[in-house]
Design a protein around this motif. Structure first.
Motif, PDB file in Angstrom:
ATOM      1  N   ARG A 108     -40.627 -47.448  30.323  1.00  0.00           N
ATOM      2  CA  ARG A 108     -40.750 -48.914  30.347  1.00  0.00           C
ATOM      3  C   ARG A 108     -40.058 -49.503  29.118  1.00  0.00           C
ATOM      4  NH1 ARG A 108     -43.559 -53.138  28.432  1.00  0.00           N
ATOM      5  NH2 ARG A 108     -44.731 -51.840  26.982  1.00  0.00           N
ATOM      6  N   PRO A 109     -38.916 -50.161  29.326  1.00  0.00           N
ATOM      7  CA  PRO A 109     -38.247 -50.791  28.179  1.00  0.00           C
ATOM      8  C   PRO A 109     -39.084 -51.957  27.667  1.00  0.00           C
ATOM      9  CG  PRO A 109     -36.813 -50.705  30.121  1.00  0.00           C
ATOM     10  CD  PRO A 109     -38.190 -50.350  30.579  1.00  0.00           C
ATOM     11  N   GLU A 147     -41.612 -58.168  22.600  1.00  0.00           N
ATOM     12  CA  GLU A 147     -42.519 -57.077  22.220  1.00  0.00           C
ATOM     13  C   GLU A 147     -41.930 -56.223  21.111  1.00  0.00           C
ATOM     14  OE1 GLU A 147     -44.441 -54.072  25.153  1.00  0.00           O
ATOM     15  OE2 GLU A 147     -42.879 -55.126  26.212  1.00  0.00           O
ATOM     16  N   LEU A 148     -40.611 -56.339  20.910  1.00  0.00           N
ATOM     17  CA  LEU A 148     -39.927 -55.419  19.991  1.00  0.00           C
ATOM     18  C   LEU A 148     -40.425 -55.592  18.571  1.00  0.00           C
ATOM     19  CD1 LEU A 148     -36.194 -55.649  21.159  1.00  0.00           C
ATOM     20  CD2 LEU A 148     -37.772 -53.734  21.450  1.00  0.00           C
ATOM     21  N   SER A 149     -40.580 -54.475  17.856  1.00  0.00           N
ATOM     22  CA  SER A 149     -40.956 -54.550  16.450  1.00  0.00           C
ATOM     23  C   SER A 149     -39.830 -55.225  15.682  1.00  0.00           C
ATOM     24  CB  SER A 149     -41.160 -53.167  15.868  1.00  0.00           C
ATOM     25  OG  SER A 149     -41.744 -52.335  16.810  1.00  0.00           O
ATOM     26  N   TYR A 169     -38.039 -54.278  13.398  1.00  0.00           N
ATOM     27  CA  TYR A 169     -36.886 -53.453  13.026  1.00  0.00           C
ATOM     28  C   TYR A 169     -36.097 -52.964  14.229  1.00  0.00           C
ATOM     29  CZ  TYR A 169     -40.462 -50.109  14.299  1.00  0.00           C
ATOM     30  OH  TYR A 169     -41.453 -49.452  14.976  1.00  0.00           O
ATOM     31  N   SER A 170     -36.643 -53.126  15.430  1.00  0.00           N
ATOM     32  CA  SER A 170     -36.095 -52.371  16.555  1.00  0.00           C
ATOM     33  C   SER A 170     -35.069 -53.153  17.360  1.00  0.00           C
ATOM     34  CB  SER A 170     -37.234 -51.960  17.480  1.00  0.00           C
ATOM     35  OG  SER A 170     -36.704 -51.355  18.625  1.00  0.00           O
ATOM     36  N   SER A 171     -33.936 -52.482  17.667  1.00  0.00           N
ATOM     37  CA  SER A 171     -32.994 -53.159  18.551  1.00  0.00           C
ATOM     38  C   SER A 171     -33.142 -52.653  19.982  1.00  0.00           C
ATOM     39  CB  SER A 171     -31.568 -52.969  18.037  1.00  0.00           C
ATOM     40  OG  SER A 171     -31.293 -51.609  17.886  1.00  0.00           O
ATOM     41  N   GLY A 172     -34.088 -51.770  20.209  1.00  0.00           N
ATOM     42  CA  GLY A 172     -34.378 -51.303  21.565  1.00  0.00           C
ATOM     43  C   GLY A 172     -35.497 -50.291  21.498  1.00  0.00           C
ATOM     44  N   THR A 173     -36.516 -50.449  22.328  1.00  0.00           N
ATOM     45  CA  THR A 173     -37.593 -49.459  22.382  1.00  0.00           C
ATOM     46  C   THR A 173     -37.969 -49.280  23.837  1.00  0.00           C
ATOM     47  OG1 THR A 173     -38.514 -50.057  20.223  1.00  0.00           O
ATOM     48  CG2 THR A 173     -39.998 -48.946  21.727  1.00  0.00           C
ATOM     49  N   SER A 174     -38.189 -48.031  24.220  1.00  0.00           N
ATOM     50  CA  SER A 174     -38.746 -47.774  25.549  1.00  0.00           C
ATOM     51  C   SER A 174     -39.958 -46.888  25.374  1.00  0.00           C
ATOM     52  CB  SER A 174     -37.738 -47.047  26.434  1.00  0.00           C
ATOM     53  OG  SER A 174     -36.767 -47.953  26.892  1.00  0.00           O
TER      54      SER A 174
END
Ligand code: ATP
Length: 442
Positions: A240-241, A246-248, A250-255
């Motif tokens: 689930r991307p 929702e992204l922290s 620092y994050s440029s992408g989290t799944s």
């Protein structure tokens, strides 16, 4: 699908998980792991370490301290923003996570969600920091405050330079670590899914900036495959991307790798593209240069980081849930943990059919021959049926039975937990037979 209550009951009954400090009435949502639990956890961690470190040339290990310099948490952003929104109820004195009111019950009657009862009187939400504090040294003052790490990752970033200099690696390369983390979660729930003390398996993979996206996709695949290879059903797993909001920071992408727990789809592991945020922050706060200099090309850059972050406790829960099965054998209900043989706490049980006629002696001989090779358990107490059921419940893939024929021709029967097939095998060939099974080539 199995209920959480059944998992809790089985793991208590068979010595996998006990409530902490039970003799003192427990310590809410804290658990101790019993003999089979600790074996299962060790096998999960070994499988992760094997996949991440032993089987690869581009990842090395680390074991950093739980207590870090407090500046670590200023640099990482945890002191400022590792918070959850909290509301107090002035009527009952309880505290709740403001964003999870729907998931909990007000402790007062009638049973409703907090804020919905006639007497509920909730405060405005305020941010509550989840780091657990303690103090270091004999003097307790503001200068002695340190935190129990809320994640293992920061110890890796703080050691980036040490590892780079001593391990003769260059990006793309990773540093892996397994260890305890602590979060003062406002609400804990679902058994070992969310606790205040837990164990993480984290790996930070440092890459040239232009390769970040490619490695992010690579690690999504690798990590998903790890769970499937160890037996989790593909239908119970999904990626689930995260939504942009929702992204922290620092994050440029989290799944997230999500698993279908008895309570629904929930995070099992997070895989984040953290960019160069962490190394830059620690460079700024420490004054150290945290970058890579390529002598061959003269190129200098701050690597980007891809982080697969998994939890040992959550993985253990998912493996238990997925393995749990009930069937019927000869008119009797059987509970069985169909754990992957690599994860099973005990690989083989050695059982003399009767407690006489030289059978226990021969069984001990077989057990002694197997134990240097794999976790073997000797059991001579009770009927053979009961002993099989006990082993089924702890997930032992093979049971070796010594009977009167064994004494005549040095053969034993090997019962397979899943197919229930019984093979007659020569004692001399038994180690090889079982090792083929363990390697998945049997
Ligand atoms: P959640 O959203 O469930 O709180 P998170 O996104 O904060 O988790 P991460 O910081 O990404 O979690 O941590 C990585 C992994 O560590 C999680 O996927 C989970 O397996 C494990 N983990 C995190 N917090 C806990 C906890 N309180 N109890 C048990 N395991 C945890």
């Amino acid at each position: 699908m199995v209920t959480m209550d059944k998992i809790v009951a089985l793991t208590k009954r068979r010595g996998f998980v006990f409530p902490t400090s039970e003799i003192y009435g427990g310590l809410g949502s804290t658990y101790d792991y019993g003999p089979y639990g600790v074996a299962l956890r060790r096998n999960i961690k070994d499988a992760w370490w094997h996949a991440m470190v032993i089987s690869r040339d581009d990842i090395v290990g680390l074991d950093s301290a739980i207590l870090q310099h407090p500046r670590t948490w200023e640099a990482s952003g945890h002191l400022e923003s590792f918070t959850d929104p909290l509301v107090d109820c002035r009527a009952c004195g309880q505290r709740f996570r403001a964003d999870q009111l729907e998931d909990v019950q007000c402790p007062q009657k009638p049973s409703v969600h907090p804020g919905e009862g006639p007497n509920c009187d909730l405060t405005e939400a305020r941010q509550f920091n989840l780091m657990l504090e303690t103090s270091l040294g004999p003097v307790r003052d503001a200068g002695s405050i340190v935190y129990l790490r809320p994640e293992t990752a920061q110890g890796i970033f703080a050691n980036f330079k040490n590892v780079l200099q001593t391990s003769r690696r260059k990006p793309p390369f990773g540093i892996a670590q397994i260890g305890k983390s602590f979060r003062n979660e406002i609400t804990t729930k679902q058994f070992i899914f969310r606790t205040r003390e837990f164990e993480q398996m984290e790996m930070e993979f440092f890459v040239p900036p232009d390769q970040a996206e490619e490695w992010f996709l690579y690690w999504l695949d690798e990590r998903m495959r790890w769970y499937v290879d160890l037996g989790l059903s593909q239908d119970h797993l999904r990626l689930r991307p995260h939504e942009p909001d929702e992204l922290s920071h620092y994050s440029s992408g989290t799944s997230d790798i999500e698993y279908l727990f008895p309570t629904g789809w929930q995070e099992l592991e997070g895989i984040a593209n953290r960019g160069d945020y962490d190394l830059r922050q620690h460079a700024q706060y420490s004054g150290e240069k945290l970058e890579y200099f390529d002598q061959a090309t003269g190129e200098r850059y701050v690597p980007h980081v891809i982080e697969p972050a998994a939890g040992v406790d959550r993985a253990m829960l998912a493996f238990l849930v997925d393995a749990y099965d009930e069937d019927e054998q000869e008119g009797e209900k059987r509970t069985v943990l169909r754990l992957h043989p690599r994860l099973a706490p005990i690989k083989v049980a050695v059982l003399p059919l009767v407690r006489r006629d030289g059978q226990p002696e021969l069984a001990h001989e077989v057990h002694d021959a197997l134990r240097p090779l794999m976790a073997s358990e000797y059991d001579e107490g009770g009927s053979i049926g009961r002993r099989y059921r006990r082993q089924d419940e702890i997930g032992t893939p093979w049971a070796v039975t010594i009977d009167h024929e064994s004494l005549e021709n040095r053969t034993v029967t090997v019962r397979d937990r899943d197919s229930l097939a019984q093979d007659r095998v020569a004692i001399d060939g038994l180690p090889e037979f079982l090792q083929r099974g363990l390697a998945g080539t049997g």
